[in-house]
Design a protein around this motif. Structure first.
Motif, PDB file in Angstrom:
ATOM      1  N   THR A  47       0.812  -1.217   0.000  1.00  0.00           N
ATOM      2  CA  THR A  47       0.000   0.000   0.000  1.00  0.00           C
ATOM      3  C   THR A  47       0.846   1.269   0.000  1.00  0.00           C
ATOM      4  N   ALA A  68      -4.201   6.477  -0.417  1.00  0.00           N
ATOM      5  CA  ALA A  68      -4.307   5.093   0.054  1.00  0.00           C
ATOM      6  C   ALA A  68      -5.656   4.854   0.707  1.00  0.00           C
ATOM      7  N   GLU A 133       1.989  -4.654   3.596  1.00  0.00           N
ATOM      8  CA  GLU A 133       2.074  -3.462   4.438  1.00  0.00           C
ATOM      9  C   GLU A 133       2.912  -3.729   5.690  1.00  0.00           C
TER      10      GLU A 133
END
Length: 214
Positions: A47, A68, A133
């Motif tokens: 991300t 995002a 992430e």
């Protein structure tokens, strides 16, 4: 082989096109310009990585956090009535989990990974679910696969990985895993990279393939 680690998007959930559509619309709505190479460039990015790409490379006029959140919120909205699970995918995970520990190593954010597991009633069968992430670099770096293997407490070389895109295949290969490729029909992987994997025409072929290789 002592474990099987699944990618999510394109392997278990038919979502690669949805990600592409949502990112394109957000970039267009905020003053950016899509590029021909942008779709493939972002496949496998974490991300933070794709958010920076949308802002720095494609010129979207938002902060990386804002873009995002905007993209992920729209994806969650699309998942509200259940993620677009690929036919037979949940049953494959169940069948594999009866014989081996399983994990997910995905570029999707945790909220979407857990939405899939909950919708398919797989949470108890998948003890490890890692988002890129949560590691230093997204695919094609091997980090997310190495982290999943570490959490399973199984050496990467004893794991099989299931992937669909070029960057995903590269990540699993770089982790030293046995790789099964289910080519994404919308975004076919590089033939040279796919040639380093055992190629399946559908996810439903996986159980027999891994039993044969055992």
């Amino acid at each position: 082989m002592d474990a099987v680690i699944f990618d999510l998007d394109g392997v278990l959930v038919d979502s690669e096109q949805t990600w592409d559509e949502v990112r394109r619309s957000v970039v267009a709505a905020h003053g950016g310009t899509w590029r021909p190479e942008a779709t493939r460039a972002q496949q496998g990015m974490s991300t933070p990585e794709w958010a920076r790409y949308l802002v720095d490379t494609l010129g979207a006029q938002l902060s990386t956090d804002e873009i995002a959140n905007t993209v992920i919120d729209e994806m969650a909205h699309r998942y509200a009535e259940g993620p677009p699970v690929i036919d037979g995918a949940a049953d494959v995970v169940r069948e594999i989990a009866r014989q081996w520990p399983v994990a997910i190593a995905s570029s999707s954010p945790p909220v979407l990974i857990h939405a899939f597991l909950t919708a398919c009633d797989l949470t108890s069968l998948v003890p490890v679910a890692v988002s890129s992430e949560e590691v230093a670099a997204g695919k094609p770096a091997p980090d997310v696969y190495l982290r999943a293997a570490a959490l399973l407490e199984i050496a990467p070389q004893r794991c099989a990985a299931v992937e669909d895109t070029t960057n995903g295949l590269r990540a699993a290969l770089a982790a030293g895993m046995t790789v099964y490729g289910v080519p994404n029909p919308h975004f076919p992987p590089d033939p040279d990279v796919l040639g380093q994997a055992t190629v399946l025409s559908a996810i439903t072929e996986l159980p027999s393939a891994v039993r044969t290789a055992r």
